[in-house]
Scaffold this active site. Structure first.
Site, PDB file in Angstrom:
ATOM      1  N   LYS A 129      92.519  25.941 137.814  1.00 43.85           N
ATOM      2  CA  LYS A 129      91.120  26.033 138.227  1.00 43.85           C
ATOM      3  C   LYS A 129      90.309  26.551 137.039  1.00 43.85           C
ATOM      4  O   LYS A 129      90.577  27.641 136.527  1.00 43.85           O
ATOM      5  CB  LYS A 129      90.983  26.982 139.421  1.00 43.85           C
ATOM      6  N   GLY A 142      82.956  22.170 134.188  1.00 41.04           N
ATOM      7  CA  GLY A 142      84.358  22.165 134.572  1.00 41.04           C
ATOM      8  C   GLY A 142      85.108  23.443 134.269  1.00 41.04           C
ATOM      9  O   GLY A 142      86.328  23.510 134.431  1.00 41.04           O
ATOM     10  N   ARG A 199      92.037  18.762 152.525  1.00 48.64           N
ATOM     11  CA  ARG A 199      90.926  19.431 153.194  1.00 48.64           C
ATOM     12  C   ARG A 199      90.362  18.533 154.290  1.00 48.64           C
ATOM     13  O   ARG A 199      90.602  17.316 154.298  1.00 48.64           O
ATOM     14  CB  ARG A 199      89.818  19.728 152.177  1.00 48.64           C
ATOM     15  N   ASP A 268      84.800  21.095 152.914  1.00 52.66           N
ATOM     16  CA  ASP A 268      85.669  20.906 151.747  1.00 52.66           C
ATOM     17  C   ASP A 268      86.459  22.170 151.427  1.00 52.66           C
ATOM     18  O   ASP A 268      87.348  22.139 150.557  1.00 52.66           O
ATOM     19  CB  ASP A 268      84.858  20.454 150.528  1.00 52.66           C
ATOM     20  N   ASN A 269      86.171  23.271 152.115  1.00 51.25           N
ATOM     21  CA  ASN A 269      86.933  24.512 151.969  1.00 51.25           C
ATOM     22  C   ASN A 269      87.721  24.832 153.228  1.00 51.25           C
ATOM     23  O   ASN A 269      88.081  25.989 153.458  1.00 51.25           O
ATOM     24  CB  ASN A 269      85.996  25.679 151.630  1.00 51.25           C
TER      25      ASN A 269
END
Length: 513
Positions: A129, A142, A199, A268-269
């Site tokens: 990450k 990013g 997800r 999305d979480n």
């Protein structure tokens, strides 16, 4: 320098020589159709340096911790070198963000290196990450800043120690580069471990494109990886939906029992595996307040503490909508599929309420269920809210009070009006007399339901500030050591259990992306 009473820290910075790292990757997601992801390598960094390696987690994953801490290993953890057997990719997904649908999100700053089989036989994703831009970055750099990386490391490991299903932190490295947010900040990369990164938003990505075959392939993959028992069901896709709903109902109940506020519960979480994922603007509540919000971007309290069950049901409803095409195929018609989805969603409330009520009974020392228990619990919570009693300390000190009335003083002192506790405790003690266990046994059981330590917001911020401003990682190490053993109360660590003083209070938490 650490204080004389600081816990001993096992340093990882001196581990390792330049030895090869073997993950033994077995990459099933990379075998799915190419439009499920984008293949790309992480972006190398200038000067990677290991901050922290999770030795216990590495061993549980069957990884060589010494090799990971070597220069070769640190380059892999920073994204400057691709490990043998890795098939780096960025996953595609969509999502509702604070109720607004975005048809394409995806991994904008993460890179899935591959999957490993842990010693427990479970398949885990290894993901970087902050590893550089991807086709899903939407103009972002990013990268990740050091503060959010350390926050996720601390809080995710605290959640794991509390017993809450969660993604884990395997390592944190600095990059030797700066990232620009409101100001220039030191860059870092987190190595995140998850049962998977599927997800609700992954299903939405295919459903919104009318890609029923993609939805089916994803559902089959989710069943094989997370719900193998569903494959034997008469209606496997309905069984998949049932399984996700059950796990998320349990998960949110656990959040509430520890005073946790996720802060950004977007679809999305919301993990298909039932793990907590994404530790951006999250926080643990101190003074009990069911409408408490910390997230700086949650302007209307959508994900406030007490709204989290409702928010999760909303997210699961979006999952059911995304699955409707495959539910229809298995049911034979759309009307039956819709009725089936509604039936599955109707199970969320009783499952959540059952798990939450059972957890609260454990925190009050009630091993049996009796009429009037819910009213007793709700009355305590109402008085805690009215008196701004600290959530964690109230339940922890109740453990002492359950052993005998001499423990009452520690609890009543948390209430602005101590009499509010005194009058409630009369009914509680009367109820405890109906329990078939001794006071000492009851107190011991309660201590395993109510931690002594949580990552209090002011302690987290102090640790991050020391790391960012002074490159002093000792406060981070000390706090991590404490929250990794949340149920082990030690007088020498009492300061970590104390609520923030007024001047220390953290009023807002930030996403950090």
């Amino acid at each position: 320098m650490s204080s004389p009473d600081a816990p001993a820290i096992a340093s990882t910075a001196t581990l390792g020589a330049d030895c090869p790292v073997r993950f033994g990757f077995e990459n099933t997601y990379a075998r799915l159709p190419e439009h499920f992801f984008a293949r790309l390598d992480p972006t190398p960094v200038a000067a990677p340096r290991l901050v922290k390696l999770n030795l216990e987690l590495a061993r549980n994953l069957g990884l060589d911790a010494e090799a990971l801490a070597s220069p070769h290993g640190v380059e892999i953890l920073a994204g400057s070198r691709v490990a043998e057997g890795a098939e780096p990719l960025a996953q595609a997904y969509a999502g509702h963000q604070f109720g607004h649908f975005v048809p394409q999100l995806g991994d904008g700053r993460t890179n899935l290196l591959g999957e490993v089989l842990g010693r427990d036989g479970v398949r885990y994703d290894i993901q970087l990450k902050g590893s550089g831009p991807t086709p899903f970055s939407r103009g972002g750099d990013g990268r990740a800043a050091l503060g959010p990386v350390l926050r996720e490391y601390i809080v995710s490991e605290a959640m794991a120690a509390l017993g809450v299903p969660t993604t884990r932190a395997l390592a944190a490295v600095t990059t030797g580069e700066r990232v620009l947010r409101e100001t220039a900040l030191p860059g870092a990369v987190l190595t995140r471990v998850a049962a998977s990164h599927l997800r609700v938003g992954t299903f939405q990505y295919f459903a919104t494109r009318g890609d029923t075959e993609g939805t089916r392939r994803l559902a089959d993959y989710a069943i094989a990886r997370h719900y193998p028992e569903a494959a034997q069901a008469k209606q496997p896709y309905r069984a998949l939906l049932d399984g996700v709903i059950a796990r998320q109902a349990q998960l949110v109940a656990q959040w509430l029992l520890f005073g946790f506020i996720h802060g950004v519960m977007n679809t999305d979480n919301t993990s298909i595996s039932g793990e907590t994922i994404d530790y951006g603007p999250c926080a643990f509540m101190e003074a009990y307040d069911p409408v408490k919000v910390f997230s700086s971007i949650d302007h209307y309290g959508r994900y406030a503490y007490g709204n989290q069950p409702r928010a999760m049901l909303w997210n699961l409803t979006r999952l059911a909508e995304a699955l409707l095409p495959v539910l229809e195929q298995e049911a034979g018609d759309g009307e039956t599929a819709l009725a089936s989805a509604k039936e599955a969603l109707a199970a969320f409330a009783p499952q959540f309420e059952g798990a939450y009520a059972a957890g609260l009974r454990r925190k009050l020392g009630l091993s049996t269920e009796r009429e009037g228990d819910e009213a007793l619990v709700q009355e305590l919570l109402a008085r805690m809210a009215a008196n701004r009693a600290d959530f964690t300390l109230t339940f922890r000190r109740l453990c002492d009070a359950a052993a005998g009335p001499e423990g009452d003083e520690g609890v009543r002192g948390l209430f602005a009006d101590p009499g509010a506790y005194d009058s409630w405790a009369v009914g509680w003690r009367r109820r405890l007399e109906e329990e078939p266990v001794s006071g000492q046994a009851r107190a011991a059981a309660m201590r395993m339901a109510s931690p002594a330590f949580i990552p209090r917001n002011h302690r987290v911020e102090a640790a991050l500030d020391a790391a960012i401003r002074r490159q002093d990682f000792q406060p981070f190490e000390e706090l991590l050591e404490v929250v990794s053993r949340p149920y082990e109360e030690k007088p020498v660590l009492e300061r970590y259990a104390a609520p923030a003083r007024p001047e220390e209070c953290v009023l807002q938490t930030f996403c950090g992306t």
